[in-house]
Design a protein around this motif. Structure first.
Motif, PDB file in Angstrom:
ATOM      1  N   MET A 581       0.837  -1.206   0.000  1.00 29.07           N
ATOM      2  CA  MET A 581       0.000   0.000   0.000  1.00 29.07           C
ATOM      3  C   MET A 581       0.866   1.247   0.000  1.00 29.07           C
ATOM      4  N   ARG A 582       1.878   1.256   0.854  1.00 22.12           N
ATOM      5  CA  ARG A 582       2.738   2.436   0.955  1.00 22.12           C
ATOM      6  C   ARG A 582       3.536   2.650  -0.320  1.00 22.12           C
ATOM      7  N   ARG A 583       4.013   1.549  -0.913  1.00 18.99           N
ATOM      8  CA  ARG A 583       4.791   1.688  -2.156  1.00 18.99           C
ATOM      9  C   ARG A 583       3.954   2.282  -3.276  1.00 18.99           C
ATOM     10  N   ARG A 584       2.667   1.991  -3.262  1.00 19.61           N
ATOM     11  CA  ARG A 584       1.780   2.505  -4.309  1.00 19.61           C
ATOM     12  C   ARG A 584       1.089   3.803  -3.886  1.00 19.61           C
ATOM     13  N   ASN A 585       1.588   4.405  -2.802  1.00 18.19           N
ATOM     14  CA  ASN A 585       1.071   5.690  -2.320  1.00 18.19           C
ATOM     15  C   ASN A 585      -0.424   5.639  -1.994  1.00 18.19           C
ATOM     16  N   VAL A 586      -0.841   4.496  -1.458  1.00 14.16           N
ATOM     17  CA  VAL A 586      -2.228   4.349  -1.002  1.00 14.16           C
ATOM     18  C   VAL A 586      -2.231   4.516   0.516  1.00 14.16           C
ATOM     19  N   GLN A 587      -2.968   5.496   1.003  1.00  8.90           N
ATOM     20  CA  GLN A 587      -2.955   5.816   2.427  1.00  8.90           C
ATOM     21  C   GLN A 587      -3.790   4.815   3.217  1.00  8.90           C
ATOM     22  N   PRO A 588      -3.221   4.164   4.252  1.00  9.99           N
ATOM     23  CA  PRO A 588      -4.022   3.265   5.106  1.00  9.99           C
ATOM     24  C   PRO A 588      -5.140   4.036   5.797  1.00  9.99           C
ATOM     25  N   THR A 589      -6.263   3.380   5.984  1.00  2.70           N
ATOM     26  CA  THR A 589      -7.434   4.000   6.602  1.00  2.70           C
ATOM     27  C   THR A 589      -7.621   3.491   8.031  1.00  2.70           C
ATOM     28  N   VAL A 590      -8.652   3.992   8.679  1.00  5.56           N
ATOM     29  CA  VAL A 590      -8.993   3.525  10.030  1.00  5.56           C
ATOM     30  C   VAL A 590      -9.268   2.030  10.019  1.00  5.56           C
ATOM     31  N   LEU A 591      -9.956   1.552   8.975  1.00  2.00           N
ATOM     32  CA  LEU A 591     -10.246   0.120   8.885  1.00  2.00           C
ATOM     33  C   LEU A 591      -8.968  -0.691   8.709  1.00  2.00           C
ATOM     34  N   THR A 592      -8.020  -0.173   7.950  1.00  2.00           N
ATOM     35  CA  THR A 592      -6.745  -0.879   7.757  1.00  2.00           C
ATOM     36  C   THR A 592      -6.083  -1.155   9.106  1.00  2.00           C
ATOM     37  N   PHE A 593      -5.972  -0.110   9.933  1.00  2.21           N
ATOM     38  CA  PHE A 593      -5.317  -0.275  11.237  1.00  2.21           C
ATOM     39  C   PHE A 593      -6.151  -1.135  12.183  1.00  2.21           C
ATOM     40  N   SER A 594      -7.468  -1.049  12.083  1.00  2.00           N
ATOM     41  CA  SER A 594      -8.300  -1.876  12.965  1.00  2.00           C
ATOM     42  C   SER A 594      -8.132  -3.357  12.638  1.00  2.00           C
ATOM     43  N   TYR A 595      -7.996  -3.699  11.345  1.00  2.00           N
ATOM     44  CA  TYR A 595      -7.760  -5.099  10.970  1.00  2.00           C
ATOM     45  C   TYR A 595      -6.428  -5.591  11.531  1.00  2.00           C
ATOM     46  N   LEU A 596      -5.395  -4.740  11.460  1.00  2.00           N
ATOM     47  CA  LEU A 596      -4.076  -5.128  11.960  1.00  2.00           C
ATOM     48  C   LEU A 596      -4.086  -5.281  13.484  1.00  2.00           C
ATOM     49  N   VAL A 597      -4.782  -4.380  14.172  1.00  2.00           N
ATOM     50  CA  VAL A 597      -4.882  -4.499  15.634  1.00  2.00           C
ATOM     51  C   VAL A 597      -5.564  -5.801  16.018  1.00  2.00           C
ATOM     52  N   ASP A 598      -6.645  -6.143  15.316  1.00  2.00           N
ATOM     53  CA  ASP A 598      -7.338  -7.409  15.593  1.00  2.00           C
ATOM     54  C   ASP A 598      -6.443  -8.606  15.301  1.00  2.00           C
ATOM     55  N   GLY A 599      -5.667  -8.505  14.233  1.00  2.00           N
ATOM     56  CA  GLY A 599      -4.764  -9.601  13.900  1.00  2.00           C
ATOM     57  C   GLY A 599      -3.709  -9.821  14.968  1.00  2.00           C
ATOM     58  N   TYR A 600      -3.083  -8.736  15.437  1.00  2.00           N
ATOM     59  CA  TYR A 600      -2.101  -8.844  16.519  1.00  2.00           C
ATOM     60  C   TYR A 600      -2.766  -9.370  17.799  1.00  2.00           C
ATOM     61  N   SER A 601      -3.969  -8.862  18.084  1.00  2.00           N
ATOM     62  CA  SER A 601      -4.657  -9.250  19.315  1.00  2.00           C
ATOM     63  C   SER A 601      -4.988 -10.741  19.336  1.00  2.00           C
ATOM     64  N   SER A 602      -5.390 -11.284  18.187  1.00  2.00           N
ATOM     65  CA  SER A 602      -5.731 -12.714  18.131  1.00  2.00           C
ATOM     66  C   SER A 602      -4.522 -13.592  18.404  1.00  2.00           C
ATOM     67  N   LEU A 603      -3.313 -13.055  18.200  1.00  2.00           N
ATOM     68  CA  LEU A 603      -2.073 -13.800  18.453  1.00  2.00           C
ATOM     69  C   LEU A 603      -1.429 -13.404  19.777  1.00  2.00           C
ATOM     70  N   GLY A 604      -2.086 -12.499  20.535  1.00  2.00           N
ATOM     71  CA  GLY A 604      -1.534 -12.066  21.807  1.00  2.00           C
ATOM     72  C   GLY A 604      -0.301 -11.189  21.675  1.00  2.00           C
ATOM     73  N   MET A 605      -0.117 -10.539  20.537  1.00  6.35           N
ATOM     74  CA  MET A 605       1.074  -9.715  20.272  1.00  6.35           C
ATOM     75  C   MET A 605       0.777  -8.262  20.654  1.00  6.35           C
ATOM     76  N   TYR A 606       0.590  -8.025  21.962  1.00  8.88           N
ATOM     77  CA  TYR A 606       0.198  -6.699  22.431  1.00  8.88           C
ATOM     78  C   TYR A 606       1.325  -5.674  22.281  1.00  8.88           C
ATOM     79  N   ARG A 607       2.559  -6.109  22.404  1.00  8.50           N
ATOM     80  CA  ARG A 607       3.680  -5.179  22.254  1.00  8.50           C
ATOM     81  C   ARG A 607       3.726  -4.602  20.833  1.00  8.50           C
ATOM     82  N   ASP A 608       3.400  -5.444  19.833  1.00  3.53           N
ATOM     83  CA  ASP A 608       3.385  -4.965  18.448  1.00  3.53           C
ATOM     84  C   ASP A 608       2.276  -3.935  18.239  1.00  3.53           C
ATOM     85  N   ILE A 609       1.202  -4.045  19.016  1.00 10.76           N
ATOM     86  CA  ILE A 609       0.120  -3.063  18.910  1.00 10.76           C
ATOM     87  C   ILE A 609       0.603  -1.699  19.395  1.00 10.76           C
TER      88      ILE A 609
END
Length: 710
Positions: A581-609
Motif C-alpha cells: 500500500m505504501r509503495r503505491r502511495n495508497v494511504q491506510p485508513t482507520v479500517l486498515t489499522f483496525s484489521y491489523l490491531v485485531d490480527g495482533y490481538s488474536s495472536l496475543g502480540m500486544y507489544r506490536d500493537i
C-alpha cells in the motif's frame, strides 16, 4: 458507673415510659422519631451493652420499626412519591433498608414518574443498594428503571442499572430488552453503550453455553438476544459511523446462532458498502434475485443500491452495467407479466448463508438468513442510501446518478463500445421503450463536449437498428458547427440523410444552425443547441467528471486482503500487503489499522500493537488519519489486556481531548478481570527501578480514573 452513662440510662428509661404509656400510633408521628433521638439510640454504647437485658429498648424499637414500616407501606399504596421517599428515609435512618419487596416497589414507583428528578433518585438508590445490599437487587424493578432512564435520554445511568442486573447472571425479558435498546440507540453515547452491552450479553451467553449441561440449556436460551436487538444496534452503528463495532457485532451473530431476517440483510449490506466489502454481497445476490414478494421488494431495493455502489467503488463498471441491465429486465418482466413467479416455501430456498469474518472456512463463520422473514416491529429506514436505485411503483430503476457513473466510467476507460452495448441491450432486451434513455445519454455527452463519444454511440445505435429521434442528430450537428468542425459535420449530415432526415443549414447573425425535418413525419423537429435543457443526468455527469478517481478501488482491495490475512492469523502477509500500500502511495485508513490491531490481538502480540499505535499517532498528528472512537476503543481494550497502562492512559487522554465518550464500566471490569491484585500492596518506596515506578504510577492513575480507588 460514671455520670454520662447514668444520664443516658435515665434518658432511655424516660423514652421507654413514653412508648409504654401510649398506643403505637399516638406515640410516634408519621415521620418517626426525631433524628437526634434515633442517632443517640443507635450510637449509644450503653444501649448496645445492655441490649439483651433492658426490656424497654426492645419495646421501643419494635414500636418504631412497625410504625415506620406501616407508614412507608401506606405511602407506597397512595402513590405519593414525596411522602414515600420521606418515609423511606426515616425508616432507613433508624433500621437500614426494608425488605426487598418494598424496596423494589419504591424503585418501580419512582421509575413510572416522568420527572427526571425522581428518576435520578431511583438511580442513586439502585447504585447504593448494589454496593451496600446487593441481595436486595431485584431483576424486574431494576430492568424497568433502566428502561425508564433510557426512555428519558439518560443512556449512561440506564446502562449502569442494566449492567448491575447482568452482573448477577440475570437478563430482562426480551420485550423490555428490545424496548431498552430501541431508546438507547437514539443517541451517539447510547449507541456506543448499546453496542458494548450487546457484546457483553453475547459473551455471557456463549460462556454459559460452553460450561452448562443440557439441563440449563432452556434457561440459557432465554438469555440470547433476538434478531431485532441486533438490527437496532447495527442500524445505529450505520447512523453514527461505528464500522469497527458493527463488524464485531456481525461476527457475533453466527456464534450466538441468531437467524438474520430481511432487515438484517439490508443493514449488513449498508455496512459492507461503507467498509468496501462486496464479496459476500455478490454471493448473496443470487438468492435475493429469486425473491418476488412485493412486500420484500420494498426492502431489498436498498440491498441492490448498496451492491451497485460497491461496484462503482471498485471501478468495476462492467459489473455495474450487468446489475443495472438485470434490474431493467426485471422491471420489464414485472411490467409485462400479470402473474409473478413465487418462491417455494421449503426451508432450502427461503434460507441461505452469509459468510462473515473470512472466506477461509476454518476461521470464518456463516450467518443463517431467513430472507422471507420481515418483522413488523422494525423496518430499515431508507435514509443514507446512495440514490443509485429507485423503487417506483413496485419496480427497480437505476437513477440518473447511476447512469451518470456508468457513462463516466466507460468514457474515462475509453470503452465507449461497452456503453453503446449497454444502451442497445436496455432498448432491445429490457424493452423500456417509454424511457428514451439513449437520447438522454447522447444529449448529456454533447453538452459536456464529448462529441466523438456521442457520434460513436450514434453509429453503434444505427448499426443495431435502434431508432433515434431527430433531436440528438440536430444537437450534435449544431455542436459541430459551433466548434467549426466542418469535416465531422459533413459526415454527420450524410449519415442523417441516409437515415431519412432532411437537413438544412442556415447562418443567423454569424452563427450556423441547422433545421432537421423527418421524412414521413407530420411535423418539423426543430432544435438548436441553446434550447437543450440541462437534465438531471447532465448535472450528475458533470459532478462525476470532477470527482472521478481511478485509484479509489485500491484502498478497498488492499483492505480486503489485509482483513483476510488477519482473520487467517497470517500477520506477516498482512504486513507485506501494508508495505505494498505504501509503495503505491495508497494511504491506510482507520479500517486498515483496525484489521491489523485485531490480527495482533488474536495472536496475543500486544507489544506490536504499541508499535502500531505509534505510527497511527504520527499520522493523526499530520492529519493523514482521522481520530476514530472505535479504533481508540479497540486500542484501549488491548492495552489493558496486555498490561500497557501508560499507553492506556495515553489513549484515554486522546479520547477525552476529542470529546469522545469512554465507557468506564467496561474498562473497570476488564482491569478487575485481568489485573485485580496488581500492585495492591506495592508502595512507591518499594520500587526498584524507574520503569517499575512509572508503571505503578500509571496503574494508580487508571484505578483512580476508572473509579476503583476513590
Amino acid at each position: 458507673m460514671n455520670r454520662s452513662l447514668v444520664h443516658l440510662f435515665a434518658f432511655h428509661r424516660r423514652l421507654s415510659r413514653i412508648l409504654l404509656s401510649s398506643t403505637v400510633d399516638a406515640s410516634v408521628d408519621r415521620a418517626g422519631l426525631p433524628f437526634e433521638i434515633g442517632a443517640a439510640m443507635c450510637c449509644d454504647p450503653f444501649r448496645r451493652y445492655t441490649s439483651s437485658r433492658v426490656q424497654p429498648r426492645s419495646l421501643w424499637e419494635g414500636s418504631s420499626y412497625e410504625t415506620l414500616l406501616r407508614k412507608f407501606e401506606s405511602t407506597l399504596l397512595d402513590d405519593s412519591l414525596e411522602e414515600a421517599w420521606e418515609a423511606f428515609g426515616n425508616f432507613k435512618m433508624l433500621h437500614g433498608f426494608p425488605e426487598q419487596r418494598l424496596v423494589s416497589k419504591l424503585i418501580a414507583s419512582l421509575s413510572y414518574s416522568p420527572s427526571a428528578h425522581w428518576l435520578r433518585k431511583a438511580y442513586d438508590l439502585a447504585i447504593e443498594i448494589s454496593k451496600e445490599k446487593p441481595d436486595l437487587v431485584q431483576c424486574e424493578s431494576f430492568s424497568r428503571l433502566s428502561l425508564a432512564l433510557a426512555r428519558t435520554r439518560m443512556p449512561v445511568p440506564a446502562s449502569t442499572v442494566l449492567r448491575i442486573v447482568l452482573e448477577r447472571g440475570k437478563i430482562p425479558s426480551q420485550d423490555i430488552l428490545s424496548s431498552m435498546f430501541l431508546h438507547l440507540v437514539k443517541t451517539r453515547i447510547g449507541s456506543c453503550l448499546a453496542s458494548d452491552i450487546l457484546i457483553e450479553i453475547c459473551e455471557y451467553y456463549l460462556n454459559n453455553c460452553c460450561s452448562s449441561g443440557t439441563r440449563k440449556a432452556k434457561k440459557i436460551n432465554l438469555m440470547k438476544p433476538n434478531t431485532t436487538i441486533f438490527n437496532l444496534v447495527l442500524d445505529s452503528c450505520i447512523r453514527f459511523g461505528s464500522l469497527i463495532k458493527a463488524r464485531q457485532i456481525i461476527e457475533l451473530m453466527p456464534q450466538v446462532g441468531v437467524i438474520a431476517d430481511a432487515n438484517s440483510i439490508v443493514i449488513i449490506a449498508k455496512i459492507y458498502k461503507m467498509m468496501g466489502e462486496r464479496g459476500a454481497l455478490n454471493n448473496l445476490r443470487e438468492h435475493i434475485d429469486s425473491i418476488s414478494s412485493p412486500a420484500l421488494s420494498r426492502q431489498y431495493w436498498q440491498f441492490y443500491d448498496s451492491l451497485l455502489c460497491l461496484h462503482f467503488k471498485y471501478n468495476d463498471v462492467d459489473a455495474a452495467a450487468e446489475l443495472m441491465l438485470d434490474l431493467f429486465r426485471r422491471t420489464w418482466s414485472l411490467h409485462s407479466s400479470s402473474v409473478l413467479p413465487r418462491v417455494k416455501s421449503n426451508g432450502s430456498q427461503t434460507q441461505c448463508f452469509l459468510q462473515v469474518g473470512s472466506s477461509n472456512l476454518r476461521t470464518g463463520s456463516r450467518i443463517i438468513i431467513d430472507s422471507l422473514n420481515l418483522k413488523n416491529d422494525f423496518l430499515v429506514a431508507a435514509k443514507g442510501q446512495s440514490g443509485l436505485i429507485l423503487f417506483v411503483d413496485g419496480k427497480f430503476l437505476p437513477s440518473s446518478k447511476a447512469i451518470a457513473k456508468l457513462i463516466n466510467g466507460y468514457v474515462k476507460e475509453r470503452n465507449e463500445d461497452k456503453l453503446s452495448n449497454f444502451l442497445i441491450n436496455v432498448q432491445k432486451e429490457a424493452g423500456i421503450v417509454e424511457v428514451d434513455l439513449c437520447s438522454d445519454v447522447l444529449h448529456a455527452c454533447i453538452m459536456l463536449g464529448w462529441l466523438d463519444t456521442a457520434h460513436d454511440i450514434l453509429d453503434d445505435l444505427e448499426l443495431a437498428k435502434i431508432p433515434v429521434g431527430a433531436n440528438p442528430y440536430a444537437s450534435l450537428l449544431n455542436a459541430y458547427l459551433k466548434e467549426k468542425m466542418w469535416e465531422e459535420s459533413k459526415v454527420l449530415v450524410n449519415q442523417m440523410k441516409r437515415v431519412g432526415f432532411i437537413v438544412s443549414v442556415c447562418d443567423e447573425h454569424g452563427e450556423s444552425t441547422c433545421v432537421v425535418e423527418n421524412i414521413g413525419a407530420n411535423h418539423l423537429d426543430k432544435r438548436t443547441s441553446n434550447l437543450v435543457k440541462k437534465s438531471d443526468l447532465l448535472q450528475f455527469l458533470e459532478l462525476e467528471d470532477r470527482e472521478y478517481n481511478l485509484g479509489n478501488q485500491l484502498v478497498y482491495e488492499f483492505n480486503s486482503s489485509i482483513l483476510f490475512f488477519c482473520k487467517a492469523k497470517m500477520i506477516e502477509d498482512a504486513l507485506m500487503t501494508l508495505k505494498q500500500m505504501r509503495r503505491r502511495n495508497v494511504q491506510p485508513t482507520v479500517l486498515t489499522f483496525s484489521y491489523l490491531v485485531d490480527g495482533y490481538s488474536s495472536l496475543g502480540m500486544y507489544r506490536d500493537i504499541t508499535i502500531l499505535w505509534g505510527e497511527m499517532r504520527r499520522q493523526m498528528e499530520y492529519g493523514m488519519l482521522a481520530a476514530d472512537r472505535d479504533l481508540f476503543d479497540c486500542l484501549l481494550w488491548n492495552f489493558l489486556r496486555g498490561g500497557y497502562f501508560e499507553r492506556a492512559m495515553e489513549i484515554i487522554n486522546y479520547m477525552l481531548k476529542h470529546n469522545m465518550y469512554v465507557d468506564k464500566w467496561k474498562y473497570r471490569r476488564e482491569f478487575l478481570k485481568y489485573h485485580k491484585n496488581l500492585y495492591c500492596s506495592l508502595k512507591a518506596s518499594d520500587c526498584r527501578t524507574d520503569a517499575q515506578n512509572r508503571r505503578l504510577e500509571y496503574v494508580r492513575a487508571f484505578r483512580k480514573w476508572s473509579g476503583i480507588d476513590r
